[in-house]
Design an enzyme around this catalytic site. Sequence first.
Site, PDB file in Angstrom:
ATOM      1  N   ASP A  54       0.698  -1.108   0.135  1.00 19.95           N
ATOM      2  CA  ASP A  54      -0.086  -0.123  -0.042  1.00 19.95           C
ATOM      3  C   ASP A  54       0.909   1.210  -0.057  1.00 19.95           C
ATOM      4  OD1 ASP A  54       0.843  -0.161   2.794  1.00 19.95           O
ATOM      5  OD2 ASP A  54      -1.166   0.051   3.414  1.00 19.95           O
ATOM      6  N   LYS A 121      -0.263  -9.218   3.369  1.00 20.32           N
ATOM      7  CA  LYS A 121       0.135  -8.822   4.368  1.00 20.32           C
ATOM      8  C   LYS A 121      -0.826  -7.840   5.075  1.00 20.32           C
ATOM      9  CE  LYS A 121       3.689  -5.784   3.828  1.00 20.32           C
ATOM     10  NZ  LYS A 121       3.141  -4.517   4.443  1.00 20.32           N
ATOM     11  N   GLU A 123      -0.883  -5.263   8.927  1.00 19.98           N
ATOM     12  CA  GLU A 123       0.050  -4.661   9.972  1.00 19.98           C
ATOM     13  C   GLU A 123      -0.536  -4.744  11.491  1.00 19.98           C
ATOM     14  OE1 GLU A 123       0.541  -0.529   8.626  1.00 19.98           O
ATOM     15  OE2 GLU A 123       1.125  -1.072   6.864  1.00 19.98           O
ATOM     16  N   GLU A 190       9.894  -3.862  10.022  1.00 21.73           N
ATOM     17  CA  GLU A 190      10.183  -2.547   9.541  1.00 21.73           C
ATOM     18  C   GLU A 190      10.628  -1.680  10.482  1.00 21.73           C
ATOM     19  OE1 GLU A 190       7.329  -0.690   6.775  1.00 21.73           O
ATOM     20  OE2 GLU A 190       8.350   1.032   6.910  1.00 21.73           O
TER      21      GLU A 190
HETATM   22  O1  KIV Z   1       3.606  -1.278   1.654  1.00 23.50           O
HETATM   23  C1  KIV Z   1       4.897  -1.468   1.394  1.00 23.50           C
HETATM   24  O2  KIV Z   1       5.512  -1.389   0.376  1.00 23.50           O
HETATM   25  C2  KIV Z   1       5.545  -2.036   2.726  1.00 23.50           C
HETATM   26  C3  KIV Z   1       6.929  -2.143   2.497  1.00 23.50           C
HETATM   27  C4  KIV Z   1       7.633  -0.961   2.870  1.00 23.50           C
HETATM   28  C5  KIV Z   1       7.371  -3.094   3.536  1.00 23.50           C
HETATM   29  O3  KIV Z   1       4.792  -2.518   3.574  1.00 23.50           O
END
Ligand code: KIV
Length: 272
Positions: A54, A121, A123, A190
Amino acid sequence: MSYGNTATDARPVTILTLKKMQEAGEKFTTVALYDAPMAAMADQCGVDVLLVGDSLGMTVLGFDSTLPVTMEHMIYHVEAVSRGSRRCLIMGDLPFMTYATPELAMQNATRIMQAGAHMVKIEGGEWLCETVSKLSDRGIPVCAHIGLTPQSVNKFGGFRVQGRDERSARKLLHDAKLLERAGADLLLLECVPDSLAEAITDELSIPTIGIGAGRATDAQVLVVNDILGLTPKPPKFSKNFLVETLDIPAALKKYVEDVKSGVFPADDHIFS
Ligand code: KIV
């Protein structure tokens, strides 16, 4: 079009491939990118995982954070990357608030997977465990993202390194273990100190991917705009690989080589 890759005809990368690489002590590489031609190049240059992040809110759409990114933006870009890639594992981000409850997460993860991603993914720490477990039980591989989680930038008061003090470091280690136990297949760290990333990597059996997390993680991820020098004020942990190479495929191959050989990240890219 061919970019001189030896891996084009190789078998597709799956979460089992990544686990085997981890067990063999071979680092794997991830690039966050957003379109078909770049996906084809990365695929042919030996990158293992394509993250449709994102971050596209900032790198492609001109927003100043990832918060305005919608499911429609993500689906559009996951479909594009999926059309360009033949070999890489494609990971798609779920954007801000689209996984605030396990039910929402299941609906939106389904849409990302149907657009062409092979895993999602998300968070967050302990609060995400129920969601991770539900997605995983229903056949959706999950990468849990902790440390500096950009969707929480307002809560952090800026894009800041996380886990610098003992209490927050302990909390991140605790969260990492719980997420693994809940069924996460990968953990992305991160902007955390290298010693913390090393401790987490040592404690977990799932592979870890780092960005601004030092050298000890099982893999590295960078944003393609940073690799190609397109970011006006690049973050400390990133590197422009185009300046020392001839063209974009050469820059991507150099990134892959340098991660595998341990040249990248160098001391300058690490928070200690
Ligand atoms: O959104 C993204 O590109 C990410 C990376 C910076 C790990 O989460």
